[in-house]
Design a protein around this motif. Structure first.
Motif, mmCIF file in Angstrom:
data_model
loop_
_atom_site.group_PDB
_atom_site.id
_atom_site.type_symbol
_atom_site.label_atom_id
_atom_site.label_comp_id
_atom_site.label_asym_id
_atom_site.label_seq_id
_atom_site.Cartn_x
_atom_site.Cartn_y
_atom_site.Cartn_z
ATOM 1 N N ASP A 1 24.789 45.027 33.609
ATOM 2 C CA ASP A 1 25.286 46.319 34.074
ATOM 3 C C ASP A 1 26.405 46.052 35.084
ATOM 4 O O ASP A 1 26.172 45.444 36.133
ATOM 5 N N TYR A 2 27.601 46.524 34.751
ATOM 6 C CA TYR A 2 28.755 46.264 35.618
ATOM 7 C C TYR A 2 28.520 46.786 37.029
ATOM 8 O O TYR A 2 28.825 46.107 38.014
ATOM 9 N N LEU A 3 27.975 47.995 37.138
ATOM 10 C CA LEU A 3 27.832 48.631 38.445
ATOM 11 C C LEU A 3 26.829 47.916 39.338
ATOM 12 O O LEU A 3 26.886 48.036 40.556
ATOM 13 N N ASN A 4 25.897 47.177 38.740
ATOM 14 C CA ASN A 4 24.894 46.456 39.523
ATOM 15 C C ASN A 4 25.154 44.954 39.562
ATOM 16 O O ASN A 4 24.248 44.177 39.881
ATOM 17 N N SER A 5 26.362 44.559 39.227
ATOM 18 C CA SER A 5 26.695 43.129 39.186
ATOM 19 C C SER A 5 27.985 42.838 39.941
ATOM 20 O O SER A 5 28.773 41.978 39.554
ATOM 21 N N SER A 6 28.205 43.551 41.036
ATOM 22 C CA SER A 6 29.482 43.441 41.733
ATOM 23 C C SER A 6 29.737 42.032 42.263
ATOM 24 O O SER A 6 30.871 41.546 42.245
ATOM 25 N N ILE A 7 28.693 41.356 42.724
ATOM 26 C CA ILE A 7 28.878 40.003 43.264
ATOM 27 C C ILE A 7 29.294 39.049 42.154
ATOM 28 O O ILE A 7 30.258 38.287 42.293
ATOM 29 N N GLN A 8 28.596 39.119 41.014
ATOM 30 C CA GLN A 8 28.925 38.241 39.891
ATOM 31 C C GLN A 8 30.307 38.538 39.340
ATOM 32 O O GLN A 8 31.051 37.628 38.977
ATOM 33 N N LEU B 1 36.091 36.981 38.897
ATOM 34 C CA LEU B 1 37.506 37.333 39.060
ATOM 35 C C LEU B 1 38.216 36.400 40.034
ATOM 36 O O LEU B 1 39.356 35.995 39.802
ATOM 37 N N ARG B 2 37.549 36.055 41.125
ATOM 38 C CA ARG B 2 38.175 35.143 42.082
ATOM 39 C C ARG B 2 38.402 33.777 41.453
ATOM 40 O O ARG B 2 39.449 33.156 41.649
ATOM 41 N N HIS B 3 37.425 33.315 40.684
ATOM 42 C CA HIS B 3 37.559 31.999 40.038
ATOM 43 C C HIS B 3 38.739 31.982 39.077
ATOM 44 O O HIS B 3 39.494 31.014 39.032
ATOM 45 N N HIS B 4 38.907 33.053 38.319
ATOM 46 C CA HIS B 4 39.916 33.076 37.262
ATOM 47 C C HIS B 4 41.306 33.524 37.732
ATOM 48 O O HIS B 4 42.305 33.153 37.112
ATOM 49 N N ASP C 1 41.990 35.160 49.076
ATOM 50 C CA ASP C 1 40.930 35.085 50.089
ATOM 51 C C ASP C 1 39.979 36.279 50.039
ATOM 52 O O ASP C 1 39.557 36.812 51.071
ATOM 53 N N GLY C 2 39.653 36.712 48.811
ATOM 54 C CA GLY C 2 38.680 37.786 48.662
ATOM 55 C C GLY C 2 39.241 39.182 48.809
ATOM 56 O O GLY C 2 38.509 40.163 48.690
ATOM 57 N N GLN C 3 40.541 39.327 49.061
ATOM 58 C CA GLN C 3 41.139 40.654 49.180
ATOM 59 C C GLN C 3 41.326 41.268 47.792
ATOM 60 O O GLN C 3 41.717 40.585 46.861
ATOM 61 N N TYR C 4 41.069 42.553 47.695
ATOM 62 C CA TYR C 4 41.313 43.245 46.437
ATOM 63 C C TYR C 4 41.573 44.723 46.712
ATOM 64 O O TYR C 4 41.270 45.233 47.786
ATOM 65 N N TYR C 5 42.143 45.393 45.735
ATOM 66 C CA TYR C 5 42.414 46.829 45.822
ATOM 67 C C TYR C 5 41.740 47.500 44.637
ATOM 68 O O TYR C 5 41.838 47.028 43.506
ATOM 69 N N SER C 6 41.049 48.601 44.884
ATOM 70 C CA SER C 6 40.380 49.357 43.833
ATOM 71 C C SER C 6 40.991 50.745 43.739
ATOM 72 O O SER C 6 40.974 51.507 44.709
ATOM 73 N N PHE C 7 41.534 51.098 42.567
ATOM 74 C CA PHE C 7 42.059 52.446 42.361
ATOM 75 C C PHE C 7 40.943 53.482 42.506
ATOM 76 O O PHE C 7 41.184 54.587 42.987
ATOM 77 N N LYS C 8 39.739 53.123 42.083
ATOM 78 C CA LYS C 8 38.612 54.058 42.188
ATOM 79 C C LYS C 8 38.255 54.300 43.651
ATOM 80 O O LYS C 8 38.114 55.445 44.081
ATOM 81 N N ASP C 9 38.112 53.214 44.424
ATOM 82 C CA ASP C 9 37.751 53.363 45.832
ATOM 83 C C ASP C 9 38.820 54.114 46.609
ATOM 84 O O ASP C 9 38.519 54.815 47.584
ATOM 85 N N ALA C 10 40.078 53.949 46.198
ATOM 86 C CA ALA C 10 41.179 54.635 46.877
ATOM 87 C C ALA C 10 41.297 56.097 46.456
ATOM 88 O O ALA C 10 42.118 56.832 46.994
#
Length: 328
Positions: free
Chosen positions: A113-120, A125-128, A225-234
């Motif tokens: 479940d994408y919504l319950n797997s935010s850490i994974q 995404l950071r790795h790739h 360094d873990g920074q990201y932008y989310s269109f949904k959160d914004a």
């Protein structure tokens, strides 16, 4: 010779390095990677591509050159070869380890479940994406329960609305029986703030799926360094959905009418219309002059989160946040 026997030769001194590789391997198998220093980890990785040569000095040199294990694994082969003691065989071993970790992280996501797997998801995404020196656009295809069906690369290089083929995305979603999409791409500069092209890309794909049962749930931009932008959160995904609903009228079933009957005909017209609304709202908020119809307006979405705070505020009566007349 006093006793008639030949004197014994002294035993040769043992090389202190003898057995070091085996001891290092045993230490890892017994205690795990947590008990190894960074130098020992890199050394052990190098041994996989260097069967008989001591790798301690090369491991130390790699960390001195690049700083951390992560940077060693992500360094391009052309730079790795400049380090003494590092050649094609152990470079292949380093790259294999990194690629295998990436595949593991991807396979771990499928069926979750994408919504319950935010850490994974973020680990993947950071790795790739974090260390890439080119933009890569990925798409998460989800089913109606938000379970991840597939994660696929769509384009590489400069990610703009021109490089994303909406039809290709929609056809692939139908093939996978996907009902929701997450767009993700990276900014090699490290700054995850969305560009005008990023906003148009997102809005364009949402506009293209307006007659389908496919939803765009989010567009993530990965920085450093873990920074990201989310269109949904914004708040932009919701605002784009509202803009499309307000400006693109779907004809009643069975009427045979055009999708855009009585409304803007193209994505460009819708985007330009709401850009002018956003521009007027921003001007009002700043106390400046309001652009007249036909004048160029600031980019729809402004500077990312500023768009949410300024042009999407208000009482919700009108899209521009002022509850006033939006007529063109």
């Amino acid at each position: 010779m006093t006793d008639g026997k030949a004197a014994k030769k002294p035993a040769p001194k043992k090389d202190p390095r003898e057995g070091h590789r085996e001891r290092l391997r045993d230490k890892f198998l017994t205690h795990g990677v947590e008990k190894l220093t960074d130098e020992e980890v890199v050394e052990l990785l190098l041994t996989f591509g260097t069967p008989r040569k001591d790798c301690k000095d090369a491991a130390r040199a790699l960390l001195a050159a690049f700083g951390t294990i992560r940077e060693v694994l992500e360094a391009p082969p052309a730079l790795l070869t400049q380090v003494p003691g590092v050649g094609p065989s152990n470079i292949a071993a380093l790259k294999l380890i990194h690629a295998t970790a990436g595949r593991y992280l991807e396979l771990r996501l499928k069926g979750r479940d994408y919504l319950n797997s935010s850490i994974q998801v973020m680990e993947y995404l950071r790795h790739h994406l974090e260390s890439r020196d080119e933009e890569v656009l990925k798409i998460f295809y989800l089913n109606h329960d938000n379970v991840i069906l597939s994660v696929e690369d769509l384009s590489r290089g400069s990610v703009t609305e021109a490089t994303v083929y909406n039809r290709q995305v929609i056809e692939r979603a139908i093939q996978l029986k996907s009902t929701a999409l997450i767009l993700v791409h990276n900014h090699p500069s490290g700054n995850p703030a969305p560009s005008e092209g990023d906003r148009k890309l997102t809005f364009g794909l949402m506009h293209a799926t307006v007659q389908t049962e496919i939803q765009i749930l989010d567009h993530l931009i990965i920085g450093r360094d873990g920074q990201y932008y989310s269109f949904k959160d914004a708040g932009l995904i919701l605002r784009y959905e509202q803009a499309i609903r307000d400006n693109v009228r779907t004809p009643p079933r069975g009427t045979g009418g055009s999708l855009h009957e009585d409304g803007p005909v193209t994505f460009g017209e819708v985007y330009d219309k709401i850009s002018r609304r956003a521009g007027r709202a921003a001007a009002r908020a700043a106390g400046g002059s309001v652009p007249a119809v036909g004048e160029p307006a600031p980019a729809f979405g402004g500077g990312g989160r500023a768009f949410v705070n300024v042009t999407c505020g208000g009482d919700g009566d009108g899209y521009d946040g002022d509850g006033g007349d939006d007529s063109e």
